[in-house]
Motif scaffolding. Structure first.
Motif, PDB file in Angstrom:
ATOM      1  N   PRO A  57       0.981  -1.421   0.042  1.00 19.78           N
ATOM      2  CA  PRO A  57       0.245  -0.016   0.196  1.00 19.78           C
ATOM      3  C   PRO A  57       1.130   1.096   0.093  1.00 19.78           C
ATOM      4  CG  PRO A  57      -0.839  -1.969   1.012  1.00 19.78           C
ATOM      5  CD  PRO A  57       0.289  -2.054   1.401  1.00 19.78           C
ATOM      6  N   GLU A  58       1.926   1.567   0.972  1.00 22.23           N
ATOM      7  CA  GLU A  58       2.833   2.459   0.353  1.00 22.23           C
ATOM      8  C   GLU A  58       3.485   2.221  -0.680  1.00 22.23           C
ATOM      9  OE1 GLU A  58       3.216  -0.231   3.046  1.00 22.23           O
ATOM     10  OE2 GLU A  58       2.192   0.531   4.884  1.00 22.23           O
ATOM     11  N   LEU A  59       3.673   1.836  -1.998  1.00 20.03           N
ATOM     12  CA  LEU A  59       4.453   1.362  -2.722  1.00 20.03           C
ATOM     13  C   LEU A  59       3.314   1.970  -3.452  1.00 20.03           C
ATOM     14  CD1 LEU A  59       7.235  -1.652  -2.718  1.00 20.03           C
ATOM     15  CD2 LEU A  59       7.888   1.420  -3.499  1.00 20.03           C
ATOM     16  N   GLN A  60       2.550   1.212  -3.330  1.00 13.29           N
ATOM     17  CA  GLN A  60       1.231   2.069  -4.377  1.00 13.29           C
ATOM     18  C   GLN A  60       0.841   3.643  -4.005  1.00 13.29           C
ATOM     19  OE1 GLN A  60      -2.214  -0.515  -5.355  1.00 13.29           O
ATOM     20  NE2 GLN A  60      -1.607   0.765  -7.055  1.00 13.29           N
ATOM     21  N   GLU A  61       0.787   3.686  -2.587  1.00 11.77           N
ATOM     22  CA  GLU A  61       0.471   5.417  -3.131  1.00 11.77           C
ATOM     23  C   GLU A  61       1.916   6.261  -3.564  1.00 11.77           C
ATOM     24  OE1 GLU A  61       0.047   8.051   1.198  1.00 11.77           O
ATOM     25  OE2 GLU A  61      -1.133   5.858   0.908  1.00 11.77           O
ATOM     26  N   ILE A  62       2.935   6.447  -3.329  1.00 14.26           N
ATOM     27  CA  ILE A  62       3.880   6.756  -4.191  1.00 14.26           C
ATOM     28  C   ILE A  62       3.826   6.878  -5.138  1.00 14.26           C
ATOM     29  CG2 ILE A  62       7.120   6.472  -4.161  1.00 14.26           C
ATOM     30  CD1 ILE A  62       7.014   5.443  -1.444  1.00 14.26           C
ATOM     31  N   ASN A  63       3.671   5.372  -6.122  1.00 10.54           N
ATOM     32  CA  ASN A  63       2.889   5.167  -7.518  1.00 10.54           C
ATOM     33  C   ASN A  63       2.358   6.409  -8.103  1.00 10.54           C
ATOM     34  OD1 ASN A  63       5.348   3.651  -7.866  1.00 10.54           O
ATOM     35  ND2 ASN A  63       3.913   1.878  -8.227  1.00 10.54           N
TER      36      ASN A  63
END
Ligand SMILES: [Zn+2]
Length: 88
Positions: free
Chosen positions: A59-65
């Motif tokens: 979810p963190e990487l998804q948010e960054i993306n």
């Protein structure tokens, strides 16, 4: 309530992937260098991280993306618009 995945099917596919490796297909283009991939067999999602390696899509990487995509699209649009204005 929210049945987005089918655990039983995924388990078998995940087993298949463990042996033969994942078959990633691009699910989303974030920037020129960063893309999100989804395995065609087990539906596992990964993304290109800042080092250019594939990481599990958290979810963190998804948010960054999402943020990167937003910035990228805005910049790209601004660039295209300014170029268009120069031509016109
Ligand atoms: Zn897989």
């Amino acid at each position: 309530m929210n049945k987005a995945t089918t655990p039983n099917g995924n388990k078998l596919s995940a087993f298949f992937c463990n042996i033969f490796g994942h078959k990633y297909i691009v699910s989303k283009k974030v920037t020129h260098h960063i893309k999100e991939y989804k395995c065609a067999h087990c539906k596992m999602q990964v993304t290109t991280d800042v080092n250019g390696n594939l990481s599990k899509l958290t979810p963190e990487l998804q948010e960054i993306n999402d943020t990167l995509e937003d910035i990228f699209n805005k910049r790209h649009r601004a660039l295209t618009t300014s170029q268009h204005q120069k031509v016109a």
